[in-house]
Enzyme design. Structure first.
Site, mmCIF file in Angstrom:
data_model
loop_
_atom_site.group_PDB
_atom_site.id
_atom_site.type_symbol
_atom_site.label_atom_id
_atom_site.label_comp_id
_atom_site.label_asym_id
_atom_site.label_seq_id
_atom_site.Cartn_x
_atom_site.Cartn_y
_atom_site.Cartn_z
ATOM 1 N N HIS A 1 -5.388 9.610 0.646
ATOM 2 C CA HIS A 1 -5.408 8.801 1.864
ATOM 3 C C HIS A 1 -6.227 9.408 3.008
ATOM 4 O O HIS A 1 -5.789 9.404 4.166
ATOM 5 C CB HIS A 1 -3.969 8.547 2.350
ATOM 6 C CG HIS A 1 -3.794 7.233 3.059
ATOM 7 N ND1 HIS A 1 -4.106 7.068 4.389
ATOM 8 C CD2 HIS A 1 -3.340 6.035 2.636
ATOM 9 C CE1 HIS A 1 -3.824 5.821 4.748
ATOM 10 N NE2 HIS A 1 -3.362 5.173 3.692
ATOM 11 N N HIS B 1 -6.228 3.106 -3.952
ATOM 12 C CA HIS B 1 -6.117 3.327 -2.500
ATOM 13 C C HIS B 1 -6.435 4.798 -2.173
ATOM 14 O O HIS B 1 -5.942 5.341 -1.209
ATOM 15 C CB HIS B 1 -4.703 2.946 -2.043
ATOM 16 C CG HIS B 1 -4.533 2.811 -0.553
ATOM 17 N ND1 HIS B 1 -5.473 2.245 0.276
ATOM 18 C CD2 HIS B 1 -3.511 3.183 0.269
ATOM 19 C CE1 HIS B 1 -5.031 2.258 1.529
ATOM 20 N NE2 HIS B 1 -3.852 2.837 1.563
ATOM 21 N N ASP C 1 0.807 -1.222 0.000
ATOM 22 C CA ASP C 1 0.000 0.000 0.000
ATOM 23 C C ASP C 1 0.841 1.273 0.000
ATOM 24 O O ASP C 1 2.011 1.263 0.370
ATOM 25 C CB ASP C 1 -0.888 0.060 1.257
ATOM 26 C CG ASP C 1 -2.020 -0.945 1.201
ATOM 27 O OD1 ASP C 1 -1.998 -1.830 0.318
ATOM 28 O OD2 ASP C 1 -2.917 -0.853 2.056
ATOM 29 N N ASP C 2 0.180 2.354 -0.353
ATOM 30 C CA ASP C 2 0.652 3.742 -0.177
ATOM 31 C C ASP C 2 1.705 4.211 -1.191
ATOM 32 O O ASP C 2 2.164 5.335 -1.134
ATOM 33 C CB ASP C 2 1.209 4.017 1.236
ATOM 34 C CG ASP C 2 0.159 3.874 2.313
ATOM 35 O OD1 ASP C 2 -1.003 3.589 1.967
ATOM 36 O OD2 ASP C 2 0.483 4.032 3.489
ATOM 37 N N HIS D 1 3.738 -2.241 3.067
ATOM 38 C CA HIS D 1 3.759 -0.909 2.464
ATOM 39 C C HIS D 1 5.034 -0.724 1.643
ATOM 40 O O HIS D 1 6.129 -0.922 2.183
ATOM 41 C CB HIS D 1 3.672 0.163 3.551
ATOM 42 C CG HIS D 1 2.367 0.114 4.290
ATOM 43 N ND1 HIS D 1 2.155 -0.737 5.350
ATOM 44 C CD2 HIS D 1 1.204 0.784 4.093
ATOM 45 C CE1 HIS D 1 0.907 -0.573 5.785
ATOM 46 N NE2 HIS D 1 0.314 0.343 5.047
HETATM 47 ZN ZN ZN Z 1 -2.652 3.132 3.291
#
Ligand code: ZN
Length: 491
Positions: free
Chosen positions: A372, A368, A317-318, A459
């Site tokens: 955020h 995603h 993620d991210d 991540h």
């Molecule tokens: Zn995230």
């Protein structure tokens, strides 16, 4: 503290800027006088709106890649002196110019209103800025001083941050790793510090302080990364009365080091002796797993009796991140493993080539959100925009629309579900890589919790995750796991 320093500086700043303004205005008026005497009267216009005469100058600053633009009004009835930064990055430049334009427009409109109603009045608008550099990031702190006629003078501070290499504009979510837990701790720090400040304490408006230090990212977007501290600026006459000036809170990096992103953490060694307590939810993303089933996980249980290879979905993620994502791709290739990357649209915009290389290596790309946010606290049009913009840019970059969505912090409700057709994907194995930042702990979390059909959360923005991934893949491969994407897992 800082707030005091700023208040004391304003009179001096006023004097310098006023003198500069007067000198330049006088000089230019003289030139205008000569010019007008030599030309016909046909050029004279009554409307100041678009023809406002002003002088614009540009000089290189001491910060590489940054120019200082100075704009001085030549109209004695509407004086201003404005200074702002410009770079080689168009989006940053536009953002700053938009801010300046709005202020100028409001100021000139106020003057026009005044001109109609009263004969004699004075006005002033000064904007100057200060630049900080920390860890390759520039922070520009723009100080605005303004009054028109009897209107009460206004001081305001507006900040802009830029990575001069990539053009990325740094937001508070970037500094604190998009972590809800980090945000909560930050909000606590800030509130405490406001009440510790002797120059502020008697001017604070407690109800407003409570609202404006609530743990939502929007509250802390006005900040600068100074050399040793992060400085937060609040709006004039909002959380404190006018006597307090612009309330400022400075927090040394050292006191919040563990909350910062890896690249911002100070060079001194961060103590990481305490073991995370797995029995307690430690962040928002962890919370959510207890509330909701994992939609894609249900079918895996049914295939139990078929003597099939165990499967696992690695998710990152991210990102994308130019360094970490690239390293992760290399490790995945070594094991011929396919994974899923839940990307932030804002980062795909900065690093389209990285996003493209993830796709071209055969991995799945998921949505995603753009910035955020916690979508359960956002308005519908914001939720829609966060999701749609991200899908659009992923499609633009890869040619493929994402089909899956992972809500930031794993936080969603029926409303969020109703607003998108994408499949909502959470996880069952949380490696807590963002918290421990420890390559060897990555493996121990995977060992303890992975079963057939697991979705593992990692991540691709932490070096430690890239460092520890090889061991994780080696372990899973040895234990007969097949690496699949989320869509393959739910087939
Ligand atoms: Zn995230």
């Amino acid at each position: 503290m800082k707030s005091k320093k700023f208040r004391e500086r304003f009179p001096l700043l006023d004097i310098i800027l006023t003198c500069t303004t007067i000198l330049l205005v006088l000089g230019y008026s003289y030139l205008l006088f000569i010019f007008q005497n030599n030309s016909t009267s046909a050029t004279s216009k009554k409307d100041f709106g678009n023809t406002m005469p002003s002088t614009i100058d540009e000089i290189e600053s001491n910060f590489s890649g940054i120019k200082i633009v100075t704009e001085i009004s030549n109209d004695l009835s509407a004086p201003f002196a404005i200074q702002y930064p410009q770079s080689k990055h168009i989006q940053f430049n536009d953002e700053v110019k938009k801010y300046i334009k709005t202020i100028k427009y409001n100021y000139l409109t106020d003057i026009a209103t005044y001109k109609k109603s009263q004969k004699e009045f004075t006005s002033e608008l000064n904007i100057s800025f200060e630049t900080f550099e920390h860890n390759g990031i520039y922070s520009f702190v723009m100080v605005k001083n303004e009054y028109v006629g009897d209107n009460e003078g206004q001081i305001n501070i507006q900040t802009f941050r830029l990575n001069p290499e990539t053009g990325e504009r740094i937001t508070i979510e970037n500094v604190f790793d998009f972590r809800l837990q980090h945000l909560k701790e930050l909000s606590k720090h800030i509130e405490e510090r406001l009440y510790e400040d002797e120059t502020l304490i008697n001017h604070l408006l407690p109800e407003q302080v409570a609202i404006h230090t609530e743990p939502v990212w929007e509250n802390f977007q006005n900040f600068a990364l100074a050399e040793d501290e992060i400085i937060f600026y609040f709006e004039y006459n909002k959380i404190a009365n006018r006597d307090a000036g612009v309330p400022i809170v400075s927090i040394p990096y050292q006191t919040i080091n563990s909350l910062l992103t890896e690249s911002l953490q100070a060079s001194f060694v961060n103590e990481m002796t305490e073991k995370p307590d797995t029995s307690q939810p430690v962040n928002g993303e962890h919370d959510a797993i207890e509330k909701e089933e994992i939609p894609t996980d249900k079918e895996n249980v049914e295939n139990k009796d078929v003597p099939k290879q165990k499967r696992v979905a690695l998710t990152f993620d991210d990102g994308p991140d130019p360094k970490v994502t690239t390293r992760i791709l290399d490790t995945l290739e070594k094991y011929d493993a396919k994974a899923t990357f839940f990307m932030l649209g804002s980062r795909v915009e900065y690093y389209p080539e990285i996003a493209k290389s993830v796709y071209e290596a055969g991995h799945e790309l998921g949505n995603h959100s753009w910035t955020h946010p916690d979508l359960t606290k956002a308005k519908n049009d914001k939720i829609q925009k966060e999701i749609d913009r991200t899908s659009t840019i992923i499609e633009e970059v890869t040619g493929q629309k994402p089909e899956i969505f992972r809500p930031p912090y794993g936080a969603f409700n029926d409303n969020v579900l109703n607003l998108t057709d994408l499949s909502m994907i959470l996880w069952d194995v949380d490696t807590l890589d963002w918290k421990h930042r420890n390559a060897s702990q990555l493996l121990s979390y995977v060992k303890q919790n992975t079963i057939d059909g697991s979705i593992i959360l990692m991540h691709d923005i932490h070096t430690s995750t890239a460092d520890g991934l090889d061991a994780v893949l080696a372990y899973l491969a040895e234990n007969d796991y097949q690496f699949v994407t989320i869509s393959e897992l739910s087939e």
